[in-house]
Write an enzyme that holds these catalytic residues in place. Sequence first.
Site, mmCIF file in Angstrom:
data_model
loop_
_atom_site.group_PDB
_atom_site.id
_atom_site.type_symbol
_atom_site.label_atom_id
_atom_site.label_comp_id
_atom_site.label_asym_id
_atom_site.label_seq_id
_atom_site.Cartn_x
_atom_site.Cartn_y
_atom_site.Cartn_z
ATOM 1 N N LYS A 166 0.851 -1.190 0.000
ATOM 2 C CA LYS A 166 0.000 0.000 0.000
ATOM 3 C C LYS A 166 0.886 1.237 0.000
ATOM 4 C CE LYS A 166 -3.095 2.771 2.883
ATOM 5 N NZ LYS A 166 -3.813 2.912 4.168
ATOM 6 N N GLU A 211 -8.409 12.164 12.649
ATOM 7 C CA GLU A 211 -7.585 11.008 13.042
ATOM 8 C C GLU A 211 -6.679 11.336 14.220
ATOM 9 O OE1 GLU A 211 -5.243 7.290 10.991
ATOM 10 O OE2 GLU A 211 -6.100 8.884 9.769
#
Length: 410
Positions: A166, A211
């Site tokens: 990723k 976040e």
Amino acid sequence: MRATTVAIEDPGPLERFLPESGPSTAFLRRGEGFVGLGEVARFETDRLEAADVWWDEISDQIDHDSEMLGEFGTGPIAVGTFTFDPDRSEERSVLTVPEVVIGRRGGLAWITKLGPARVDAALPAVGEPVRVPKGLTTVGGSMAEDVWTAKVGKVVDLIRRGDVHKVVLARDLIARAEEPLDLRHLLRELMASYPMTWAYLVDGMIGATPELLVRREGGLVTSRVLAGTVWSDDEAADPLRLATRLAGSRKDVSEHEFAVESVAQALAPYCNAMNVPEAPSVLKLPNVMHLATDITGVVDGDASALTLAAALHPSAAVCGTPTHLALDVISELESLDRSRYAGPVGWVDTQGDGEWAIALRGGQVRPETPNQIQLFAGAGIVADSSPESELAETAAKFVPMLQALGLLAG
């Protein structure tokens, strides 16, 4: 250095005490948190670990007289914003110690003042009236959209070959005004539209991030992992349908699993017990939905919030996996100095407690160009990614700042 902390009556909106100019900081969510005024110490560095050592030394020199000992977040604090990748950035990380801190949490309000002797703990005057930016326009970014999507395609090819699992690719957008930007205006707009996020203002970095990289409160540590995103340009779209689509997306679930695993592995050496939920929840924001997992643990030893942030950064949510390979791909293909975007932003107190978020949904204003802000947005690329869809995702993530600037209707 002496520090004095006293309880105060509810001071109202904390952001109203911020001055238009001069050093000031803010870290606020749902009306709780703090604003910092002035600066008694400042440390610029390339490493979180060096900042942690510096703050330990400063903390040992502070004689703190407090009415609120033991209350989370009260007393002297250091506030910081750190670069995403110090090895590939011309920017430096910074940790500052505010002269005055005005805070509110859990129904309690307080003020902390630092100085060479015991100081008067009276509230300061409110700041000057907030200015709305004039003549704002966007002037492009580091690369055209078609160039960026081509780079996404190259990353997908690398992933499908097995070179990396990723990679998070970011892009930027520059907005320019006729006069220096009043960041207090952006902060207030972000807080009004996105109250469930952590609104931050530190050394020219401003945004509203969903976040939380890490919170340490006593012996408990918490980290919120967000990865996997869905959005809709149709305001009438059914939220339940979107959430179901997100939870059932193989691409988004895979991206999220990489991020959760990276955070859990990084926290494990510092915890003697940890809870990692088996499946994510869906976090709904006004402009997007994310897959979310809240990881909790019990700290083993005295690792500070800043130590934990250093161990966690960069997570797969903002970098990729394996980390070193993803960083190499980002360096080769992104053609962008992320500066402090996607780096830790937050605070730590003299006991090592604190909160560090990831500097997302935001931008940076630099002293040499006070009328200009560089906005950032990124997307996690995995094997099933579509370049056009990832471009649309970054566009959705620009929305909060574009709305705050008045360049996009709310």
